[in-house]
Enzyme design. Structure first.
Site, PDB file in Angstrom:
ATOM      1  N   CYS A   2       0.852  -1.181   0.000  1.00 48.24           N
ATOM      2  CA  CYS A   2       0.000   0.000   0.000  1.00 48.24           C
ATOM      3  C   CYS A   2       0.888   1.230   0.000  1.00 48.24           C
ATOM      4  O   CYS A   2       1.971   1.214   0.575  1.00 48.24           O
ATOM      5  CB  CYS A   2      -0.927   0.134   1.201  1.00 48.24           C
ATOM      6  SG  CYS A   2      -2.278  -1.019   1.188  1.00 48.24           S
ATOM      7  N   ARG A  27       3.924  -0.433  -4.806  1.00 49.99           N
ATOM      8  CA  ARG A  27       3.641  -1.003  -3.494  1.00 49.99           C
ATOM      9  C   ARG A  27       2.272  -1.676  -3.417  1.00 49.99           C
ATOM     10  O   ARG A  27       1.986  -2.406  -2.474  1.00 49.99           O
ATOM     11  CB  ARG A  27       3.694   0.088  -2.423  1.00 49.99           C
ATOM     12  CG  ARG A  27       5.022   0.755  -2.292  1.00 49.99           C
ATOM     13  CD  ARG A  27       4.930   1.916  -1.345  1.00 49.99           C
ATOM     14  NE  ARG A  27       4.596   1.475   0.000  1.00 49.99           N
ATOM     15  CZ  ARG A  27       5.483   1.111   0.900  1.00 49.99           C
ATOM     16  NH1 ARG A  27       6.761   1.140   0.611  1.00 49.99           N
ATOM     17  NH2 ARG A  27       5.119   0.723   2.095  1.00 49.99           N
ATOM     18  N   TRP A  75      -3.318  -2.467  -1.716  1.00 50.84           N
ATOM     19  CA  TRP A  75      -3.105  -3.894  -1.971  1.00 50.84           C
ATOM     20  C   TRP A  75      -3.862  -4.588  -0.854  1.00 50.84           C
ATOM     21  O   TRP A  75      -3.414  -4.635   0.281  1.00 50.84           O
ATOM     22  CB  TRP A  75      -1.611  -4.206  -1.936  1.00 50.84           C
ATOM     23  CG  TRP A  75      -1.290  -5.609  -2.320  1.00 50.84           C
ATOM     24  CD1 TRP A  75      -1.172  -6.117  -3.593  1.00 50.84           C
ATOM     25  CD2 TRP A  75      -1.019  -6.706  -1.437  1.00 50.84           C
ATOM     26  NE1 TRP A  75      -0.849  -7.448  -3.542  1.00 50.84           N
ATOM     27  CE2 TRP A  75      -0.748  -7.832  -2.242  1.00 50.84           C
ATOM     28  CE3 TRP A  75      -0.968  -6.845  -0.052  1.00 50.84           C
ATOM     29  CZ2 TRP A  75      -0.445  -9.081  -1.711  1.00 50.84           C
ATOM     30  CZ3 TRP A  75      -0.670  -8.093   0.479  1.00 50.84           C
ATOM     31  CH2 TRP A  75      -0.406  -9.189  -0.347  1.00 50.84           C
ATOM     32  N   ASN A 100      -1.652   1.866   5.885  1.00 53.05           N
ATOM     33  CA  ASN A 100      -0.856   0.778   5.344  1.00 53.05           C
ATOM     34  C   ASN A 100      -0.578  -0.173   6.494  1.00 53.05           C
ATOM     35  O   ASN A 100      -0.038   0.243   7.517  1.00 53.05           O
ATOM     36  CB  ASN A 100       0.458   1.360   4.786  1.00 53.05           C
ATOM     37  CG  ASN A 100       1.437   0.285   4.366  1.00 53.05           C
ATOM     38  OD1 ASN A 100       1.058  -0.869   4.160  1.00 53.05           O
ATOM     39  ND2 ASN A 100       2.688   0.656   4.233  1.00 53.05           N
ATOM     40  N   GLY A 101      -0.996  -1.435   6.347  1.00 51.55           N
ATOM     41  CA  GLY A 101      -0.734  -2.407   7.407  1.00 51.55           C
ATOM     42  C   GLY A 101      -1.960  -3.235   7.730  1.00 51.55           C
ATOM     43  O   GLY A 101      -2.904  -3.314   6.930  1.00 51.55           O
ATOM     44  N   GLU A 485      15.545 -18.991  -8.468  1.00 54.57           N
ATOM     45  CA  GLU A 485      15.268 -17.576  -8.721  1.00 54.57           C
ATOM     46  C   GLU A 485      14.746 -17.400 -10.160  1.00 54.57           C
ATOM     47  O   GLU A 485      13.827 -16.617 -10.396  1.00 54.57           O
ATOM     48  CB  GLU A 485      16.536 -16.746  -8.459  1.00 54.57           C
ATOM     49  CG  GLU A 485      16.464 -15.273  -8.781  1.00 54.57           C
ATOM     50  CD  GLU A 485      15.355 -14.518  -8.051  1.00 54.57           C
ATOM     51  OE1 GLU A 485      14.759 -15.044  -7.111  1.00 54.57           O
ATOM     52  OE2 GLU A 485      15.065 -13.372  -8.469  1.00 54.57           O
ATOM     53  N   LYS A 489      11.103 -15.804 -11.126  1.00 55.82           N
ATOM     54  CA  LYS A 489      10.918 -14.665 -12.060  1.00 55.82           C
ATOM     55  C   LYS A 489       9.873 -15.013 -13.109  1.00 55.82           C
ATOM     56  O   LYS A 489       8.997 -14.217 -13.422  1.00 55.82           O
ATOM     57  CB  LYS A 489      12.215 -14.319 -12.794  1.00 55.82           C
ATOM     58  CG  LYS A 489      13.289 -13.483 -12.186  1.00 55.82           C
ATOM     59  CD  LYS A 489      12.906 -12.203 -11.568  1.00 55.82           C
ATOM     60  CE  LYS A 489      12.361 -12.422 -10.213  1.00 55.82           C
ATOM     61  NZ  LYS A 489      12.873 -11.852  -9.085  1.00 55.82           N
ATOM     62  N   GLU A 492       6.393 -15.059 -11.611  1.00 60.92           N
ATOM     63  CA  GLU A 492       5.932 -13.730 -11.190  1.00 60.92           C
ATOM     64  C   GLU A 492       5.406 -12.906 -12.357  1.00 60.92           C
ATOM     65  O   GLU A 492       4.370 -12.257 -12.240  1.00 60.92           O
ATOM     66  CB  GLU A 492       7.090 -12.937 -10.550  1.00 60.92           C
ATOM     67  CG  GLU A 492       7.395 -13.309  -9.139  1.00 60.92           C
ATOM     68  CD  GLU A 492       8.576 -12.512  -8.586  1.00 60.92           C
ATOM     69  OE1 GLU A 492       8.475 -12.017  -7.465  1.00 60.92           O
ATOM     70  OE2 GLU A 492       9.615 -12.387  -9.272  1.00 60.92           O
ATOM     71  N   HIS A 508      14.071 -38.598  -9.398  1.00 64.88           N
ATOM     72  CA  HIS A 508      13.305 -39.004  -8.212  1.00 64.88           C
ATOM     73  C   HIS A 508      11.870 -38.499  -8.260  1.00 64.88           C
ATOM     74  O   HIS A 508      11.211 -38.411  -7.233  1.00 64.88           O
ATOM     75  CB  HIS A 508      14.008 -38.516  -6.941  1.00 64.88           C
ATOM     76  CG  HIS A 508      15.364 -39.114  -6.767  1.00 64.88           C
ATOM     77  ND1 HIS A 508      15.570 -40.435  -6.480  1.00 64.88           N
ATOM     78  CD2 HIS A 508      16.597 -38.575  -6.903  1.00 64.88           C
ATOM     79  CE1 HIS A 508      16.867 -40.691  -6.420  1.00 64.88           C
ATOM     80  NE2 HIS A 508      17.517 -39.571  -6.684  1.00 64.88           N
ATOM     81  N   LYS A 607       5.325  -4.703  -4.265  1.00 69.20           N
ATOM     82  CA  LYS A 607       6.711  -4.548  -3.844  1.00 69.20           C
ATOM     83  C   LYS A 607       6.738  -4.321  -2.338  1.00 69.20           C
ATOM     84  O   LYS A 607       5.745  -3.880  -1.769  1.00 69.20           O
ATOM     85  CB  LYS A 607       7.267  -3.314  -4.555  1.00 69.20           C
ATOM     86  CG  LYS A 607       8.769  -3.181  -4.510  1.00 69.20           C
ATOM     87  CD  LYS A 607       9.406  -3.948  -5.623  1.00 69.20           C
ATOM     88  CE  LYS A 607      10.902  -3.837  -5.592  1.00 69.20           C
ATOM     89  NZ  LYS A 607      11.491  -4.955  -6.341  1.00 69.20           N
TER      90      LYS A 607
END
Ligand code: HGA
Length: 612
Positions: A2, A27, A75, A100-101, A485, A489, A492, A508, A607
């Site tokens: 946010c 954000r 968000w 925010n939170g 990683e 990516k 995402e 396996h 983010k």
């Protein structure tokens, strides 16, 4: 997550708020809203589902004008992304809050406030704050600052808050606990935001709020009280550059710009930290030299991409520095009972330094008897840095693309510096090996530039993925986390299902998935595991799987049917994880562009994850 923006000025501040929101969109971006107090004393708001652009359109047809206002890009954590849940939230006609939170006791508060006659119009936890404040206001004789101070102890959880009221138009209030807030200082006007980036358009002077701070911001003054209620001064920081970070420049996306910045920011991360043939241990802080000599174990805690950086570091720390290392994701670590080995250095890694789980893990760790804490972080003013004993700042500059790129590679560089510094302090690293690696680190930016020069070839390879739904990423040794990683990516930003495996695990289980529709991406530096890796790749080819191999020029691998080899510049094996990350970033980027996704702001993500 946010983003919050606030302003108190003489001029109309609506455009400043909206521009600030755009810069904070990284954000959170499921909805956005703004509330402005008009000259006539009416508090008015506009809210829209979607990106800030939608809000901007709404304001174009129904403008708001005023010199006091707050704004928010959301968000969602409590309540679906919808107009009624978008911030600012109101209580009555005079009071507005953005948040925010997460307010953990929101259900209890909601019941209590309903009992007092408040009618809720959203499903958010945030709305409890504004009604609680409204209720407290009456008890405080209409003094907004006193009401905020009285209401804060009742809020359990995390918040960055901005508050305005039509009845006290001379002030913008802020409170911080768990979510970052910064005051931007202007001439006869002041601002507030979650990140200074939002305010670089209006000022270069900033004051960072600390945990527990409450601020009363007027046009020409700022007053702050700390967590104990005592008045405090916070230092003013002036920036001279960095404003360009919010600009894409010649690039189509921030992510692409940030990928291409890596040689430069890796160089910056090394600056001032290398002696002739050794790492300057003081780079980690004044007490580092004394502390490092006593470190016998390392515990790393991080989330997401930073966790992958930590996984690479485990290979380095054990192999090069001879120091036992454990690594865990912060969201697990913080909630379990851990056994702490004596003399363990607790290392956290985070781009923003505000990652809620990592921060909570650090706070728990402080009670557990670790030797000391070290933060590897990109934001010098962040909570993680302020609360750690030692710090190594990565110099990646602001990262806007939600999918982390340059933050990751600079973290790896920071972790290699740590490995060398600890290895020497413990007497486990030969001086010649340290000198060799220091030399390799100096060459790293050039090697990274060479890897980026493969972009056109990688763009062509990306076409193989455009219609695929699943992929496998394989690596061995320290390249296994690089494969992880790479898979992250791709997930995402292209929304293709991607999984990473240590190549030896293929037989396996996951080999059962391999067929012509499942491309397999592999990173193959020229090390002692290469021959084993080649056998793993044969296992894939034998099942008709298509291989994309990023291989060292000296690895002698060549194109063949169903095998696409992209030759990478030769590099010292220890630094291969940094170099091989780049082609995987570029691959994900081009696949996402081909699939037409929102590269910089992928769906459902945000983010700087400042909620749990
Ligand atoms: N809990 C609030 C704010 C969410 C938030 O800070 N997200 O990063 C809401 O859901 O609106």
């Amino acid at each position: 997550m946010c983003g919050i923006v606030g302003a108190i000025a003489e001029r109309n501040i609506t455009a400043i708020l909206v521009e600030g929101l755009k810069r904070l969109e990284y954000r959170g971006y499921d909805s956005a809203g703004v509330a402005v107090l008009s000259a006539a004393g009416d508090l008015q708001r506009r809210r829209r589902v979607g990106k800030v652009y939608e809000l901007e359109q709404a304001l174009a047809s129904e403008p708001l004008t005023g010199s006091l206002g707050i704004a928010h890009t959301r968000w969602a954590t409590h309540g679906a992304p919808s107009e009624r849940n978008a911030h600012p939230h109101f209580s009555g006609e005079q009071l507005a809050v953005v948040h925010n939170g997460i307010i953990e006791n929101h259900e209890t508060l909601r019941e209590r406030l309903k009992g007092l006659g408040y009618v809720f119009t959203s499903d958010t936890d945030t709305e409890t704050i504004v009604h609680l404040l409204h209720h407290t206001l009456a008890e405080c004789g209409g003094d907004l600052t006193a009401a905020l101070k009285a209401a804060i102890p009742e809020l359990h959880g995390a918040y960055g808050l901005a508050v305005i009221s039509g009845s006290q138009p001379d002030r913008l209030l802020a409170a911080r606990s768990g979510s970052p807030l910064v005051i931007g200082l202007g001439l006869g006007e002041n601002f507030l935001a979650s990140d200074q980036l939002a305010l670089r358009q209006v000022t270069d002077r900033f004051m960072y709020l600390e945990e527990g701070d409450i601020a009363e911001i007027h046009r020409d003054s700022v007053q702050i009280w700390d967590a104990s209620g005592a008045p405090v001064q916070r230092e003013t920081v002036q920036y001279h550059d960095g404003a360009e970070a919010a600009d894409k420049g010649e690039y189509r996306h921030f992510m692409l710009k940030e990928i291409h910045e890596q040689p430069k920011v890796v160089q910056r991360t090394l600056e001032g930290r290398l002696g002739n043939d050794h790492v300057l241990v003081q780079a980690f802080g004044p007490q580092a030299e004394a502390l490092f000599a006593g470190v016998r174990n390392v515990q790393i805690v991080a989330c997401g991409t930073s966790y992958h950086a930590g996984m690479v570091a485990r290979y380095w720390l054990e192999e090069l520095a001879g120091i036992p290392c454990q690594i865990e994701v912060a969201s697990e670590f913080r909630y379990r009972k851990v056994v702490v080995q004596p003399d363990t250095l607790f290392v956290t890694i985070s781009q923003s330094g505000e990652t809620a789980d990592t921060l909570a893990a650090l706070r728990n760790a402080k009670q557990l008897g670790y030797l000391a804490s070290l933060a590897i972080c990109n934001v010098g003013t962040s909570s993680l840095v302020r609360e750690s004993d030692l710090t190594l700042l990565t110099q990646a500059g602001p990262e806007i693309g939600v999918a982390s790129t340059k933050a990751f590679t600079t973290q790896l560089v920071g972790l290699m510096l740590l490995t060398l510094a600890l290895g020497r302090a413990r007497g486990n690293l030969e001086a010649t090996i340290e000198a060799e690696l220091v030399e390799e680190l100096r060459r790293l930016p050039t090697r990274l530039g060479e890897a980026l020069a493969m972009d056109k070839i990688i763009e062509k390879v990306s076409e193989l993925f455009a219609e695929k739904h699943h992929t496998l990423f394989l690596g061995r040794g320290a390249q296994y986390p690089v494969a992880m990683e790479g898979a992250l990516k791709l997930k995402e930003i292209s929304y293709i299902h991607a999984e990473a495996y240590p190549a030896g695990e293929l037989k396996h289980g996951p080999l059962a998935l391999v067929d012509a529709d499942m491309p397999v991406v592999t990173v193959a530096p020229n090390n002692e595991l290469l021959e084993k890796l080649k056998s793993n790749l044969q296992e894939v080819r034998a099942r008709g799987g298509e291989l994309i191999v990023f291989a060292d020029t000296k690895a002698a691998m060549s194109n063949g049917e169903g095998t696409h080899v992209v030759n990478m510049p030769h590099i010292h094996d220890a630094l291969a994880p940094v170099l091989y990350t780049l082609p995987l970033q570029l691959l994900s980027y081009h696949v996402a562009v081909l699939r037409g996704t929102d590269v910089d702001q992928p769906r459902n993500l945000a983010k700087s994850v400042t909620v749990e």
